[in-house]
Motif scaffolding. Structure first.
Motif, PDB file in Angstrom:
ATOM      1  N   ASN A   1      25.470  48.055  53.520  1.00 33.11           N
ATOM      2  CA  ASN A   1      25.703  48.029  54.967  1.00 33.11           C
ATOM      3  C   ASN A   1      26.630  49.154  55.401  1.00 33.11           C
ATOM      4  O   ASN A   1      26.434  49.778  56.462  1.00 33.11           O
ATOM      5  CB  ASN A   1      26.299  46.684  55.375  1.00 33.11           C
ATOM      6  CG  ASN A   1      25.270  45.580  55.429  1.00 33.11           C
ATOM      7  OD1 ASN A   1      24.067  45.833  55.404  1.00 33.11           O
ATOM      8  ND2 ASN A   1      25.730  44.342  55.483  1.00 33.11           N
ATOM      9  N   GLN A   2      27.663  49.395  54.613  1.00 32.02           N
ATOM     10  CA  GLN A   2      28.597  50.481  54.939  1.00 32.02           C
ATOM     11  C   GLN A   2      27.870  51.826  54.965  1.00 32.02           C
ATOM     12  O   GLN A   2      28.071  52.646  55.876  1.00 32.02           O
ATOM     13  CB  GLN A   2      29.731  50.517  53.913  1.00 32.02           C
ATOM     14  CG  GLN A   2      30.748  51.613  54.161  1.00 32.02           C
ATOM     15  CD  GLN A   2      31.820  51.662  53.071  1.00 32.02           C
ATOM     16  OE1 GLN A   2      32.044  50.701  52.342  1.00 32.02           O
ATOM     17  NE2 GLN A   2      32.475  52.794  52.952  1.00 32.02           N
ATOM     18  N   HIS A   3      27.011  52.049  53.980  1.00 32.99           N
ATOM     19  CA  HIS A   3      26.244  53.291  53.927  1.00 32.99           C
ATOM     20  C   HIS A   3      25.298  53.413  55.115  1.00 32.99           C
ATOM     21  O   HIS A   3      25.203  54.466  55.757  1.00 32.99           O
ATOM     22  CB  HIS A   3      25.442  53.355  52.618  1.00 32.99           C
ATOM     23  CG  HIS A   3      26.297  53.641  51.428  1.00 32.99           C
ATOM     24  ND1 HIS A   3      25.798  53.673  50.141  1.00 32.99           N
ATOM     25  CD2 HIS A   3      27.617  53.930  51.314  1.00 32.99           C
ATOM     26  CE1 HIS A   3      26.775  53.955  49.295  1.00 32.99           C
ATOM     27  NE2 HIS A   3      27.887  54.116  49.992  1.00 32.99           N
ATOM     28  N   ASN A   4      24.583  52.321  55.410  1.00 34.59           N
ATOM     29  CA  ASN A   4      23.643  52.355  56.524  1.00 34.59           C
ATOM     30  C   ASN A   4      24.358  52.559  57.857  1.00 34.59           C
ATOM     31  O   ASN A   4      23.872  53.279  58.735  1.00 34.59           O
ATOM     32  CB  ASN A   4      22.827  51.066  56.566  1.00 34.59           C
ATOM     33  CG  ASN A   4      21.740  51.033  55.516  1.00 34.59           C
ATOM     34  OD1 ASN A   4      21.220  52.073  55.117  1.00 34.59           O
ATOM     35  ND2 ASN A   4      21.382  49.847  55.057  1.00 34.59           N
TER      36      ASN A   4
ATOM     37  N   VAL B   1      14.220  58.642  58.870  1.00 32.80           N
ATOM     38  CA  VAL B   1      14.283  58.447  57.425  1.00 32.80           C
ATOM     39  C   VAL B   1      15.715  58.646  56.937  1.00 32.80           C
ATOM     40  O   VAL B   1      16.560  59.191  57.641  1.00 32.80           O
ATOM     41  CB  VAL B   1      13.313  59.396  56.694  1.00 32.80           C
ATOM     42  CG1 VAL B   1      11.880  59.133  57.145  1.00 32.80           C
ATOM     43  CG2 VAL B   1      13.677  60.857  56.929  1.00 32.80           C
ATOM     44  N   ASN B   2      15.967  58.230  55.709  1.00 34.36           N
ATOM     45  CA  ASN B   2      17.341  58.211  55.218  1.00 34.36           C
ATOM     46  C   ASN B   2      17.732  59.435  54.397  1.00 34.36           C
ATOM     47  O   ASN B   2      18.830  59.479  53.850  1.00 34.36           O
ATOM     48  CB  ASN B   2      17.586  56.949  54.393  1.00 34.36           C
ATOM     49  CG  ASN B   2      18.417  55.928  55.146  1.00 34.36           C
ATOM     50  OD1 ASN B   2      19.013  56.229  56.167  1.00 34.36           O
ATOM     51  ND2 ASN B   2      18.472  54.713  54.642  1.00 34.36           N
ATOM     52  N   GLY B   3      16.850  60.403  54.274  1.00 35.09           N
ATOM     53  CA  GLY B   3      17.191  61.589  53.504  1.00 35.09           C
ATOM     54  C   GLY B   3      16.202  62.704  53.751  1.00 35.09           C
ATOM     55  O   GLY B   3      15.103  62.489  54.269  1.00 35.09           O
ATOM     56  N   PHE B   4      16.590  63.919  53.383  1.00 36.96           N
ATOM     57  CA  PHE B   4      15.734  65.088  53.570  1.00 36.96           C
ATOM     58  C   PHE B   4      14.992  65.485  52.308  1.00 36.96           C
ATOM     59  O   PHE B   4      14.004  66.194  52.379  1.00 36.96           O
ATOM     60  CB  PHE B   4      16.582  66.278  54.040  1.00 36.96           C
ATOM     61  CG  PHE B   4      16.874  66.282  55.511  1.00 36.96           C
ATOM     62  CD1 PHE B   4      16.237  67.161  56.369  1.00 36.96           C
ATOM     63  CD2 PHE B   4      17.809  65.408  56.048  1.00 36.96           C
ATOM     64  CE1 PHE B   4      16.521  67.172  57.727  1.00 36.96           C
ATOM     65  CE2 PHE B   4      18.102  65.412  57.403  1.00 36.96           C
ATOM     66  CZ  PHE B   4      17.453  66.297  58.253  1.00 36.96           C
ATOM     67  N   GLY B   5      15.492  65.061  51.146  1.00 42.96           N
ATOM     68  CA  GLY B   5      14.899  65.487  49.893  1.00 42.96           C
ATOM     69  C   GLY B   5      15.894  66.275  49.066  1.00 42.96           C
ATOM     70  O   GLY B   5      17.061  66.430  49.431  1.00 42.96           O
ATOM     71  N   ALA B   6      15.415  66.809  47.943  1.00 40.81           N
ATOM     72  CA  ALA B   6      16.286  67.557  47.036  1.00 40.81           C
ATOM     73  C   ALA B   6      15.419  68.460  46.151  1.00 40.81           C
ATOM     74  O   ALA B   6      14.242  68.159  45.935  1.00 40.81           O
ATOM     75  CB  ALA B   6      17.110  66.595  46.182  1.00 40.81           C
ATOM     76  N   PRO B   7      16.006  69.561  45.658  1.00 44.46           N
ATOM     77  CA  PRO B   7      17.376  70.011  45.910  1.00 44.46           C
ATOM     78  C   PRO B   7      17.506  70.662  47.288  1.00 44.46           C
ATOM     79  O   PRO B   7      16.547  71.171  47.836  1.00 44.46           O
ATOM     80  CB  PRO B   7      17.615  71.028  44.800  1.00 44.46           C
ATOM     81  CG  PRO B   7      16.246  71.587  44.518  1.00 44.46           C
ATOM     82  CD  PRO B   7      15.297  70.442  44.706  1.00 44.46           C
ATOM     83  N   ARG B   8      18.722  70.626  47.813  1.00 43.56           N
ATOM     84  CA  ARG B   8      19.009  71.206  49.114  1.00 43.56           C
ATOM     85  C   ARG B   8      19.773  72.516  48.924  1.00 43.56           C
ATOM     86  O   ARG B   8      20.633  72.613  48.052  1.00 43.56           O
ATOM     87  CB  ARG B   8      19.840  70.236  49.956  1.00 43.56           C
ATOM     88  CG  ARG B   8      19.133  68.905  50.203  1.00 43.56           C
ATOM     89  CD  ARG B   8      20.064  67.832  50.679  1.00 43.56           C
ATOM     90  NE  ARG B   8      21.041  67.433  49.667  1.00 43.56           N
ATOM     91  CZ  ARG B   8      20.802  66.522  48.729  1.00 43.56           C
ATOM     92  NH1 ARG B   8      19.627  65.931  48.649  1.00 43.56           N
ATOM     93  NH2 ARG B   8      21.746  66.207  47.852  1.00 43.56           N
ATOM     94  N   ALA B   9      19.447  73.490  49.732  1.00 46.80           N
ATOM     95  CA  ALA B   9      20.121  74.785  49.645  1.00 46.80           C
ATOM     96  C   ALA B   9      20.420  75.273  51.053  1.00 46.80           C
ATOM     97  O   ALA B   9      19.643  75.048  51.983  1.00 46.80           O
ATOM     98  CB  ALA B   9      19.245  75.795  48.902  1.00 46.80           C
ATOM     99  N   PHE B  10      21.544  75.959  51.215  1.00 47.16           N
ATOM    100  CA  PHE B  10      22.038  76.323  52.538  1.00 47.16           C
ATOM    101  C   PHE B  10      22.386  77.805  52.606  1.00 47.16           C
ATOM    102  O   PHE B  10      22.909  78.386  51.642  1.00 47.16           O
ATOM    103  CB  PHE B  10      23.287  75.498  52.874  1.00 47.16           C
ATOM    104  CG  PHE B  10      23.109  74.022  52.679  1.00 47.16           C
ATOM    105  CD1 PHE B  10      22.546  73.244  53.686  1.00 47.16           C
ATOM    106  CD2 PHE B  10      23.468  73.414  51.491  1.00 47.16           C
ATOM    107  CE1 PHE B  10      22.365  71.874  53.509  1.00 47.16           C
ATOM    108  CE2 PHE B  10      23.288  72.045  51.300  1.00 47.16           C
ATOM    109  CZ  PHE B  10      22.738  71.279  52.312  1.00 47.16           C
TER     110      PHE B  10
END
Length: 462
Positions: free
Chosen positions: A421-424, A354-363
């Motif tokens: 395309n650049q992003h992918n 998949v292209n993302g993990f979700g949000a919000p992200r915290a570390f």
């Protein structure tokens, strides 16, 4: 050479068996009519024969309703191009022998998959073989999707596609097992309750990189400062040389919890670089929590909910769920993005698809400081989450705690195909890098007990 419409693996094998004895078979992946340019097939076959690849695919043009043409270039397939929506166009030239070899243990139920088994087939073909992209326009077909890039962005998490996504996850799991690319089932965790107070006494920092968002930054900062918590927190805004009044608006806010990092632009930083400035600053707390400059938290308890999840799970990353809204917070499709497909065991594996993990992200700041974000303005969050998911536990919050606002000012609202395309290509690079690292680690640290995904295992659900 006849064009064969791909329906499923079974019919493709039959087509090969009943076709003239040729090295390649031409396959359409779409129900749209394809118009070949003169000598297109000859060109594709020539490239295939010269390079002895499993697949050749080429650039094409789309025909608008008014008859005008739009160029549709593609990107090169890499080992990390394992997302199921990789764009091959509408026409591919397949090596017949490779197809038969890759499907010799074919089971009839594979043809019942919602994509006919195409995803499984091309993952099998990619194992030890090469796909060649032909950067020449060789055919055209009618355009059917007129949506802007921002409107297509979340198709992969649309609840209406849940059964399709489950099948694709199962197929990728099998592929990763076969190439020894699965992550560990015992990721590292932390007991935050036993750790000493953070170096500066701040438990959490809300991090907001910004550049020229005078229309939205005030809402974001207000949302951050309005959080209710029984611990010390601050808000770190990294202003990347704004010139539209954003900086002046920020400097006018009178709240000691607001920490400004002001850049002059000569640093050459993207969003990832701005995140690093916040992470490495003296202001950063134990946990660094994301808030984009045009979004807001959905409740005043979002920050506390995230920090509680860190202590509950011992995760190095906590990721929430968000509501898609317009600028005025009215819900828009697909609504809540919660990544409910995530499981502790297989989530880090499926993250490659998949292209993302979700949000919000915290570390957890200490760990994030060891890795740091790539200095880019697209995919920096995916890069960090993907890298951390290799070794550390990911905590998930499936309730909506964040509003993601879609409006004309979004940087990805209406991108040209070249930018998409650049992003992918960049995310495929990240996936390739991560996949190679996982395979390398697994081969250097062989499992004590061999695990077969077809054995009963209650921890894996599709």
């Amino acid at each position: 050479m006849q064009i064969h419409r791909f329906k499923n693996i079974e019919t493709l094998r039959e087509a090969i068996f009943h076709s003239p004895l040729e090295q390649y078979i031409l396959v359409s992946l779409t129900d749209r009519e394809i118009h070949l340019l003169p000598h297109a097939i000859r060109r594709m076959r020539q490239v295939g024969e010269d390079t002895d690849v499993s697949m050749v695919y080429a650039w094409y043009r789309e025909v608008n309703a008014d008859g005008s043409l739009i160029d549709h270039p593609l990107i090169q397939y890499t080992p990390g191009s394992v997302r199921d929506d990789f764009d091959f166009g509408g026409l591919v030239l397949l090596n017949s022998a490779d197809v038969l070899s890759a499907t010799e243990d074919f089971e009839s139920e594979e043809s019942d998959w919602l994509d006919g088994g195409w995803y499984s087939l091309r993952l099998r073909l990619s194992q030890g073989r090469y796909f060649q992209m032909l950067p020449e326009y060789l055919y055209s077909m009618q355009r059917t999707d007129y949506r802007k890039s921002g409107e297509k962005q979340h198709d992969y998490v649309d609840p209406r596609n849940i059964h399709y996504q489950a099948e694709m996850e199962e197929i990728l799991y099998q592929h990763l097992f076969e190439i020894d690319g699965l992550t560990s089932e015992n990721p590292e965790t932390f007991n935050f309750s036993e750790l000493p107070d953070w170096e500066n006494g701040v438990e959490a920092s809300i991090v907001i990189p910004v550049r020229n968002r005078v229309k939205t930054i005030g809402d974001a900062v207000k949302s951050a400062l309005s959080q209710k918590a029984d611990f010390n927190f601050n808000v770190i805004v990294v202003d990347n040389a704004s010139s539209d009044g954003t900086r002046e608006l920020l400097q006018a806010i009178d709240d000691p919890r607001l920490k400004l990092i002001l850049l002059n632009g000569s640093e050459g930083l993207g969003i990832g670089g701005c995140w690093n400035e916040a992470l490495l600053s003296e202001h950063c707390g134990r946990f660094a929590v994301q808030l984009d400059s045009d979004d807001i938290y959905s409740t005043e308890n979002t920050l506390a909910t995230i920090v509680d999840k860190f202590y509950e799970t011992g995760a190095a990353v906590v990721i929430g769920s968000y509501f898609m809204t317009d600028f005025d917070l009215r819900p828009i499709p697909p609504g809540l993005i919660d990544h409910r497909e995530w499981t502790d065991v297989n989530g880090p594996n499926n993250a490659l698809r998949v292209n993302g993990f979700g949000a919000p992200r915290a570390f957890y700041t200490e760990v994030a400081r060891q890795i740091l974000f790539p200095n880019v303005s697209y995919g920096e969050d995916y890069a960090m989450c993907l890298r951390l998911s290799r070794n550390y536990k990911i905590g998930r919050i499936f309730d909506g705690i964040y509003y993601c606002r879609r409006w004309e000012g979004n940087s990805d609202a209406a991108l040209p195909i070249e930018k998409v395309n650049q992003h992918n290509a960049y995310k495929d690079f990240l996936r390739t890098n991560e996949l190679v690292a996982r395979v390398r680690y697994n081969r250097e640290h062989p499992h004590d007990e061999e695990f077969h995904p077809d054995e009963e295992d209650d921890s894996i659900e599709f």
